[in-house]
Design a protein around this motif. Sequence first.
Motif, mmCIF file in Angstrom:
data_model
loop_
_atom_site.group_PDB
_atom_site.id
_atom_site.type_symbol
_atom_site.label_atom_id
_atom_site.label_comp_id
_atom_site.label_asym_id
_atom_site.label_seq_id
_atom_site.Cartn_x
_atom_site.Cartn_y
_atom_site.Cartn_z
ATOM 1 N N GLY A 102 0.805 -1.218 0.000
ATOM 2 C CA GLY A 102 0.000 0.000 0.000
ATOM 3 C C GLY A 102 0.831 1.257 0.000
ATOM 4 O O GLY A 102 0.482 2.253 -0.649
ATOM 5 N N VAL A 103 1.945 1.253 0.735
ATOM 6 C CA VAL A 103 2.830 2.421 0.764
ATOM 7 C C VAL A 103 3.390 2.691 -0.635
ATOM 8 O O VAL A 103 3.444 3.838 -1.094
ATOM 9 C CB VAL A 103 3.970 2.224 1.783
ATOM 10 N N CYS A 104 3.797 1.633 -1.336
ATOM 11 C CA CYS A 104 4.319 1.811 -2.690
ATOM 12 C C CYS A 104 3.231 2.331 -3.636
ATOM 13 O O CYS A 104 3.498 3.185 -4.499
ATOM 14 C CB CYS A 104 4.880 0.484 -3.212
ATOM 15 N N ALA A 105 2.006 1.844 -3.476
ATOM 16 C CA ALA A 105 0.903 2.353 -4.297
ATOM 17 C C ALA A 105 0.631 3.821 -3.985
ATOM 18 O O ALA A 105 0.294 4.606 -4.885
ATOM 19 C CB ALA A 105 -0.345 1.514 -4.074
ATOM 20 N N HIS A 106 0.769 4.205 -2.729
ATOM 21 C CA HIS A 106 0.635 5.621 -2.358
ATOM 22 C C HIS A 106 1.644 6.461 -3.135
ATOM 23 O O HIS A 106 1.303 7.526 -3.672
ATOM 24 C CB HIS A 106 0.849 5.771 -0.844
ATOM 25 N N ALA A 107 2.872 5.975 -3.241
ATOM 26 C CA ALA A 107 3.904 6.727 -3.970
ATOM 27 C C ALA A 107 3.509 6.922 -5.433
ATOM 28 O O ALA A 107 3.688 8.009 -6.000
ATOM 29 C CB ALA A 107 5.245 6.008 -3.870
ATOM 30 N N VAL A 108 2.949 5.874 -6.057
ATOM 31 C CA VAL A 108 2.534 5.989 -7.456
ATOM 32 C C VAL A 108 1.335 6.920 -7.597
ATOM 33 O O VAL A 108 1.286 7.765 -8.490
ATOM 34 C CB VAL A 108 2.223 4.586 -8.027
ATOM 35 N N LEU A 109 0.355 6.778 -6.706
ATOM 36 C CA LEU A 109 -0.832 7.630 -6.786
ATOM 37 C C LEU A 109 -0.469 9.103 -6.573
ATOM 38 O O LEU A 109 -1.021 9.989 -7.225
ATOM 39 C CB LEU A 109 -1.859 7.179 -5.738
#
Length: 287
Positions: A218-225
């Motif tokens: 989820g943290v990595c997806a936050h970075a992309v979003l």
Amino acid sequence: MIDPQRLLDWRFEETVQAYNERDTTIYNLGIGLGADPMDAGQLRFVTIEKDLLAFPTMAVVLARPPSISADPRSGINRTMVVHGEQGLELLRPLAPAGRVRSAARVSAVVDKGPGKGAVIYVESTLSDDASGAPIARLWSSTFARADGGFGGSSEAPRTPHRIPEGRAPDAVCDLPTFPNQALLYRLNGDLNPLHSDPATARRAGFERPILHGLCTYGVCAHAVLRSYCGYDPARLRGFDLRFSAPVIPGETISVEMWREGEVVSFRALVRARNAKVVDNGRAVVAS
């Protein structure tokens, strides 16, 4: 010892879950959204009373099938299990509240050899319970570190996504985790004591409890979003990665990203100890 055919024949009951805005907010806080309470983009995911948004990767914790490794019939040493890979294809935006259903199956069992462990792949579909409309397709792999050598196939069903070589990343996003983050994230339903009990963590070879792999996801997806979607969750269409090392709660995750059209390749590092914690990442983002 693992019996690969038993795992391939494993019968999952369909899982149904109702969730509400409070559950959505707990998930969003658990992956670190709201860490900057002055960031309007993050506040859209944590302000429960004001047009709350669901974060796309919440799909991986909704109506999750029971863990095979937690069932003694599997033959898997649960203490030595870590999350290997996780993938998600989003077919429609996730609502901040609803009732969903999942159906799962074991798609492959890979024997890496004696002393090298085994990998179990599970695929599932998340659907709206009322209409039956599919919301997301998911796949994951579990690395059973102590359970190789049972004589099964060594062929992996998926080829890892390749990160671009020879050029610097197009964007880098550093996101902190917090010392108590695993204790908050476990409220999403993963109560594995590896993430909360120091004694269990030490028996598994870690100095202290580690962050859930799906929290790092989820943290990595936050970075992309944040970097490519302007915090618009509808623009994230797919998100796959391979876990390569655990994160200790309190560490900062640095996500390096390369964009080529709608595909964002990424990996994640904990620079403080020169560790690559995520590799072979692939996100699909709509323009």
